[in-house]
Scaffold this active site. Structure first.
Site, PDB file in Angstrom:
ATOM      1  N   HIS A   1       0.808  -1.220   0.000  1.00  0.00           N
ATOM      2  CA  HIS A   1       0.000   0.000   0.000  1.00  0.00           C
ATOM      3  C   HIS A   1       0.843   1.273   0.000  1.00  0.00           C
ATOM      4  O   HIS A   1       0.342   2.334  -0.392  1.00  0.00           O
ATOM      5  CB  HIS A   1      -0.947   0.016   1.203  1.00  0.00           C
ATOM      6  CG  HIS A   1      -2.168  -0.822   1.011  1.00  0.00           C
ATOM      7  ND1 HIS A   1      -2.181  -2.180   1.217  1.00  0.00           N
ATOM      8  CD2 HIS A   1      -3.422  -0.486   0.605  1.00  0.00           C
ATOM      9  CE1 HIS A   1      -3.386  -2.649   0.961  1.00  0.00           C
ATOM     10  NE2 HIS A   1      -4.156  -1.651   0.579  1.00  0.00           N
ATOM     11  N   GLY A   2       2.088   1.184   0.411  1.00  0.00           N
ATOM     12  CA  GLY A   2       2.893   2.393   0.371  1.00  0.00           C
ATOM     13  C   GLY A   2       4.251   2.216   1.008  1.00  0.00           C
ATOM     14  O   GLY A   2       4.444   1.348   1.871  1.00  0.00           O
TER      15      GLY A   2
END
Length: 471
Positions: A317-318
């Protein structure tokens, strides 16, 4: 370019549909889809089209070698090459800066931090290409002989930039031969309009409201305001991402593709395990089939495999520690549920286990929101009255009162009430021609009404992000 955009709604999509259905040739239709997808993808940063083409060509070529030399070291080498380069490109563009920053924190010398802008959708199309070539290696699908058709699978703008993660096996038949009948197109338009309404009328509104609570001076946020802001983000991320998935699935239907569902009312779940069977289904099933099970699943090193998967979930996700912490947070919850918490929750009254799920998910979204962990800790401290902030103030109360009706509707439509109602209407109309006619008239009117409402709102909105573009 985004779907919730007047140019896309009134120019790009109509032109695409006209060009697509102007011919009966599948080759021409495929070319139209690829060309329009590249145009869509290149709208903001044209240079990333070349990265998509290059990585796509490599995986396509390696897949042919994997199939040709199946069971030999040459086939395995082609598989390893394709997966390694695909993951390396993802790592360079998405994680190299994060890695160097953390190395600088522990090394005596300071390294130069690389500054790469993130190619939109790289996490999604990388996973799709990996799933494709692994499935070719496993013998579950045949390698696509046509580069044009393979690139259509990889680059379809409906789901390229924010999912769902579509496996080649799910659309292989439709890539080579598909039909879009009137019923599919009608359902696609309705599904798209519902997704558009979710995005514009709920996600955008929630996002614009939460800024004053989560992005401003936290010393001015009250306890009630912090909970209100967290609930707003909880609504924003669900309606933003599920709305995008609805629009992607609807667009796919318009062109004859049937994509998998990506959300199944996750906020009605009663355990974290169930939540992840309902939230971002295409990602969780990908990590299960291509990471968890190959590592050994429940058969060997189950706990190691569990936490590696949730570490990967957060990291996907990041490139930030808050995302990793968010993923591991769910890993701990699911581990606790495996060793006995789930059996306890199942014995409790439903509303208690449901409250548990909503509570832990709300906390998780606070961790997810703040890339600055100290700020996340400060915000959580306010929520639980540990920062000495006042319980409430007139500004927070007025904001709640002004948005109470909208908030209630947003919460209600997190439940499958609309789906149940539509299914009952369909059953009631199935044996009655007059009812079918009435329903056939009401649905287009509803879609037109949604389109007009969203058009009016988009004309006056300056806040219109897609959260999952950054992933």
């Amino acid at each position: 370019m985004v779907f919730a955009n007047l140019f896309f709604l009134y120019i790009f999509l109509p032109v695409n549909l006209i060009l697509y259905y102007a011919t009966r040739s599948y080759t021409v239709r495929n070319f139209v889809l690829v060309a329009m997808s590249f145009l869509f993808y290149a709208w903001g940063e044209p240079v990333w089209v070349f990265l998509l083409l290059a990585s796509g060509f490599l995986v396509w070529l390696c897949s042919l070698l994997v199939e040709r030399f199946a069971g030999t070291w040459k086939g395995k080498a082609a598989l390893v090459l394709a997966v390694t380069i695909s993951l390396s490109l993802l790592g360079i563009f998405k994680y190299s800066g994060f890695l160097v920053e953390n190395l600088n924190a522990i090394l005596p010398v300071s390294l130069s931090v690389p500054k790469f802008s993130l190619p939109i959708g790289i996490s999604f199309y990388t996973f799709q290409m990996i799933s494709y070539i692994v499935d070719v290696h496993r013998g579950e699908v045949k390698a696509q002989s046509s580069f044009l058709r393979f690139m259509m699978y990889v680059s379809m703008y409906f789901q390229l930039v924010a999912g769902p993660i579509v496996r080649y096996s799910d659309v292989a038949r439709e890539i080579d031969h598909r039909t879009a009948n009137v019923n599919d197109i009608s359902h696609g338009i309705t599904r798209f309009c519902i997704g558009l309404l979710k995005k514009v009328a709920v996600a955008n509104v929630a996002g614009s409201l939460l800024v004053q609570y989560m992005d401003g001076d936290l010393s001015k946020v009250t306890v009630l305001g912090s909970w209100f802001g967290a609930v707003l983000f909880m609504l924003q991320i669900y309606y933003d991402f599920s709305g995008y998935s609805d629009m992607a699935i609807g667009l796919g239907l318009m062109f004859g593709f049937h994509f998998v569902e990506n959300f199944n009312y996750p906020y009605i779940a009663k355990t974290a395990t169930e939540f992840w069977r309902r939230w971002h289904i295409s990602l969780s099933s990908f990590l299960r089939d291509y990471l968890y099970i190959p590592l050994g699943g429940n058969r060997s090193h189950a706990w190691r495999n569990l936490f590696l998967v949730w570490f990967a979930t957060g990291l996907w996700h990041g490139a930030s520690w808050n995302f990793i912490l968010w993923g591991l947070f769910f890993g701990v919850l699911i581990a606790l549920e495996r060793v006995g918490l789930r059996s306890i929750l199942e014995k409790l009254p439903g509303f208690i286990s449901h409250f548990y799920l909503l509570f832990v998910v709300l906390i998780s979204w606070v961790i997810f929101y703040f890339t600055d962990l100290s700020r996340a800790g400060q915000y959580l401290g306010i929520m639980f009255g540990l920062s000495g902030q006042p319980l409430s103030n007139s500004q927070t109360v007025l904001a709640l009162e002004a948005n109470l009706f909208w908030l209630i509707l947003a919460i209600v439509f997190c439940m499958p009430l609309a789906r149940i109602a539509s299914e009952r209407l369909a059953v009631a109309a199935a044996d009655s021609r007059p009812r079918q006619v009435i329903l056939g008239v009401l649905v287009p009117i509803m879609n037109l009404g949604i389109l007009l409402i969203c058009t009016a709102m988009l004309s006056g909105q300056s806040y219109n992000p897609f959260l999952y573009y950054r992933f």
